[in-house]
Design an enzyme around this catalytic site. Structure first.
Site, short mmCIF file in Angstrom:
data_model
loop_
_atom_site.label_atom_id
_atom_site.label_comp_id
_atom_site.label_asym_id
_atom_site.label_seq_id
_atom_site.Cartn_x
_atom_site.Cartn_y
_atom_site.Cartn_z
N LYS A 1 0.83 -1.21 0.00
CA LYS A 1 0.00 0.00 0.00
C LYS A 1 0.87 1.26 0.00
O LYS A 1 1.91 1.30 0.67
CB LYS A 1 -0.97 0.00 1.18
CG LYS A 1 -0.31 0.07 2.56
CD LYS A 1 -1.37 0.02 3.65
CE LYS A 1 -0.78 0.18 5.02
NZ LYS A 1 -0.17 1.50 5.26
N MET B 1 -2.58 6.00 12.74
CA MET B 1 -2.38 6.24 11.31
C MET B 1 -2.97 5.09 10.50
O MET B 1 -4.16 5.08 10.19
CB MET B 1 -0.90 6.48 11.04
CG MET B 1 -0.41 7.80 11.65
SD MET B 1 1.30 8.22 11.26
CE MET B 1 2.18 7.24 12.46
N CYS B 2 -2.15 4.12 10.13
CA CYS B 2 -2.60 3.09 9.20
C CYS B 2 -3.66 2.16 9.78
O CYS B 2 -4.58 1.75 9.07
CB CYS B 2 -1.40 2.30 8.69
SG CYS B 2 -0.19 3.34 7.83
N VAL B 3 -3.57 1.83 11.06
CA VAL B 3 -4.58 0.96 11.67
C VAL B 3 -5.93 1.67 11.70
O VAL B 3 -6.95 1.13 11.26
CB VAL B 3 -4.16 0.53 13.09
CG1 VAL B 3 -5.31 -0.18 13.81
CG2 VAL B 3 -2.94 -0.39 13.03
N THR C 1 -7.41 2.31 8.07
CA THR C 1 -7.93 1.08 7.45
C THR C 1 -9.21 0.63 8.13
O THR C 1 -10.18 0.25 7.46
CB THR C 1 -6.85 -0.02 7.51
OG1 THR C 1 -5.68 0.43 6.81
CG2 THR C 1 -7.35 -1.31 6.88
#
Length: 200
Positions: A96, A128-130, A133
């Site tokens: 990603k 952030m990413c957790v 998503t």
């Protein structure tokens, strides 16, 4: 409007049919750059992976492609996934370019094709990413479980005149809380159970 007062999760939540492991890469869980809770995170994600595989759930490893010079720059040691992957129809790696694992990736189509209805999201970084998503998974109508002891991040550094250091554990808790009452964020990793997706 989404409520920001999560309700207590049931002691034994319903099974999920997919596990999304977000950016558990060498740079973030080993060496000097590891998150403070790296050992716990690896322990929990190892257990989640083992049980998801055993019970036939879809397993997706998200792998962040950092910018040139970043600790997770593609094809550098820090970019490598920490957990060995068992490639097959029910386990895959999706690279990603953004925080959100759905943005400019095939993740959405993969989940749809598999007949997934509920996902557990774990990994780094919590805020952030957790979170990004998990938030998009909610927007797509999935039931979302974010085990509180299976995601982690770094401390927020002190900023003169603004705040002292914000401990990583606090950042992680706030990041999960901000998902609102539609996400299950007080479940322990050990309480997450798995099942095969509808198309499995």
């Amino acid at each position: 409007m989404t409520s920001y007062a999560p309700l207590p999760s049931p002691p034994h939540p319903q099974p999920v049919d997919a596990l999304i492991v977000v950016d558990v890469q060498a740079a973030f869980v080993t060496g000097d750059g590891a998150v403070p809770a790296a050992a716990r995170l690896v322990d929990r994600t190892t257990d989640l992976l083992a049980r998801a595989r055993r019970d036939g759930a879809l397993v997706v490893h998200l792998q962040n492609d950092g910018l040139p010079g970043a600790e997770d720059e593609p094809h550098t040691p820090g970019w490598e996934l920490h957990h060995p992957v068992e490639p097959g129809p029910r386990e895959l790696v999706i690279r990603k370019p953004h925080d959100d694992g759905f943005e400019e990736t095939p993740l959405g189509g993969v989940l749809t094709d598999a007949g997934v209805r509920a996902v557990a999201v774990c990994g780094v970084m919590s805020e952030m990413c957790v979170q990004a998503t998990a938030r998009t998974a909610l927007a797509h109508g999935y039931r979302v479980v974010v085990p509180h002891d299976a995601h982690a991040t770094q401390d927020v550094p002190a900023a003169p005149g603004i705040s002292e250091v914000v401990p990583a554990a606090t950042v992680s808790r706030v990041a999960a809380y901000a998902l609102g009452s539609d996400a299950e964020v007080t479940v322990r990793a050990s309480e997450v159970s798995f099942t095969a997706p509808a198309a499995g």
